[in-house]
Design an enzyme around this catalytic site. Sequence first.
Site, mmCIF file in Angstrom:
data_model
loop_
_atom_site.group_PDB
_atom_site.id
_atom_site.type_symbol
_atom_site.label_atom_id
_atom_site.label_comp_id
_atom_site.label_asym_id
_atom_site.label_seq_id
_atom_site.Cartn_x
_atom_site.Cartn_y
_atom_site.Cartn_z
ATOM 1 C CG ASP A 1 -0.271 -0.091 2.527
ATOM 2 O OD1 ASP A 1 0.918 -0.490 2.557
ATOM 3 O OD2 ASP A 1 -0.904 0.233 3.543
ATOM 4 C CD GLU B 1 10.213 -1.381 10.852
ATOM 5 O OE1 GLU B 1 10.218 -1.343 12.112
ATOM 6 O OE2 GLU B 1 9.184 -1.191 10.172
HETATM 7 C C1 UGA Z 1 3.603 -0.262 9.192
HETATM 8 C C2 UGA Z 1 4.951 -0.523 8.524
HETATM 9 O O1 UGA Z 1 5.053 0.273 7.333
HETATM 10 C C3 UGA Z 1 5.032 -2.020 8.170
HETATM 11 O O2 UGA Z 1 6.224 -2.270 7.449
HETATM 12 C C4 UGA Z 1 4.969 -2.820 9.454
HETATM 13 O O3 UGA Z 1 4.973 -4.204 9.170
HETATM 14 C C5 UGA Z 1 3.671 -2.501 10.154
HETATM 15 O O4 UGA Z 1 3.528 -1.084 10.362
HETATM 16 C C6 UGA Z 1 3.616 -3.181 11.517
HETATM 17 O O5 UGA Z 1 3.356 -2.522 12.506
HETATM 18 O O6 UGA Z 1 3.849 -4.372 11.597
HETATM 19 P P1 UGA Z 1 1.128 -0.341 8.095
HETATM 20 O O7 UGA Z 1 0.895 0.549 6.920
HETATM 21 O O8 UGA Z 1 0.542 0.048 9.412
HETATM 22 O O9 UGA Z 1 2.667 -0.643 8.217
HETATM 23 O O10 UGA Z 1 0.675 -1.864 7.801
HETATM 24 P P2 UGA Z 1 0.074 -2.503 6.491
HETATM 25 O O11 UGA Z 1 0.560 -1.827 5.266
HETATM 26 O O12 UGA Z 1 -1.372 -2.669 6.696
HETATM 27 O O13 UGA Z 1 0.759 -3.960 6.584
HETATM 28 C C7 UGA Z 1 2.102 -4.184 6.207
HETATM 29 C C8 UGA Z 1 2.146 -5.270 5.113
HETATM 30 O O14 UGA Z 1 1.605 -6.486 5.645
HETATM 31 C C9 UGA Z 1 1.319 -4.908 3.877
HETATM 32 O O15 UGA Z 1 2.003 -5.302 2.716
HETATM 33 C C10 UGA Z 1 0.037 -5.689 4.086
HETATM 34 O O16 UGA Z 1 -0.591 -6.084 2.867
HETATM 35 C C11 UGA Z 1 0.508 -6.904 4.873
HETATM 36 N N1 UGA Z 1 -0.522 -7.438 5.816
HETATM 37 C C12 UGA Z 1 -1.219 -6.617 6.626
HETATM 38 C C13 UGA Z 1 -0.755 -8.803 5.863
HETATM 39 O O17 UGA Z 1 -0.119 -9.572 5.120
HETATM 40 N N2 UGA Z 1 -1.700 -9.292 6.740
HETATM 41 C C14 UGA Z 1 -2.425 -8.464 7.558
HETATM 42 O O18 UGA Z 1 -3.295 -8.968 8.322
HETATM 43 C C15 UGA Z 1 -2.167 -7.101 7.501
HETATM 44 MN MN MN Z 2 1.125 0.114 4.882
#
Ligand code: UGA
Ligand code: MN
Length: 253
Positions: free
Chosen positions: A113, A198
């Site tokens: 995203d 990270e």
């Molecule tokens: C922030 C950071 O940018 C992420 O790199 C970090 O992993 C995350 O916080 C965290 O706290 O763990 P954020 O934008 O809040 O990210 O999270 P998402 O973009 O919703 O999720 C990170 C990635 O994991 C995305 O590529 C998303 O598609 C994936 N994801 C998310 C899953 O595979 N499963 C889920 O249930 C939620």
């Molecule tokens: Mn994100």
Amino acid sequence: KTIYLVTPTYHRLTQQADLVRMSNTLKLVESIHWIVIEDSNKKTDLVKNILEDSSIKHTQLYVSTSNDLVRLNSDPRWKKHRGVDQRNLGLKWLRENITGQINDGVVYFADDDNTYHENLFKEMRNTKKISMWPVALVGGLNWEGPVCKNGRVVSFYTAWEPNRMFPVDMAAFAINLHVILENNDVYINPEVKRGYLETDFLERLGITKDEIEAKAEDCQKILVWHTQTSEPNMKNEIKLQSLGRGSNPKIVI
Ligand code: UGA
Ligand code: MN
């Protein structure tokens, strides 16, 4: 050098939109291998079709997030780390499948995203060990990440937990493949405190601040934005569905 992009993804209303937008950017980039790991117990056609239509070299994997990492509906978004099992499967895949071309690749964790400028990939491609740059719209700041001088990191701009050794977002760095392959047992640890994914990973890879290669005009150019796609309001769809007049379910949004 090939750039290996490790992208976790999960099913939601905006999944196709986010992945198509990302694929449109990646199509502009040469020599990439997109490793997309679905948070699912099987491969889906939605992801398969996006990958095939893109003509980008890709590998489609899946693993559903282990139970102790699953966020309850009542939990806020930040309560649990997201995408960790998926990134770790990506790392495992690299370690099992990329052999004999050590030094010839760069690994980047690219969430589905975020918004990526095509030039970001030019910056990271010649990463010798680890390279870094700022990420915009994260941490409640205009940007968060390294402050650089003459190609080296001198400090970090962050507002939160500033005592972290590397207070940066996942999108702020790329690592040479040999570092990943030489530290075979280092995975992202889902047990660490919020915000420590990270820094913990980089510390256990044996990275030191002095060896970080500063990219993006000495870290003064924004080439990646931590955009988060908002959840669409489906109130009328739900209403029409309850009346038996919902949209055609064969149309994959
Ligand atoms: C922030 C950071 O940018 C992420 O790199 C970090 O992993 C995350 O916080 C965290 O706290 O763990 P954020 O934008 O809040 O990210 O999270 P998402 O973009 O919703 O999720 C990170 C990635 O994991 C995305 O590529 C998303 O598609 C994936 N994801 C998310 C899953 O595979 N499963 C889920 O249930 C939620
Ligand atoms: Mn994100």
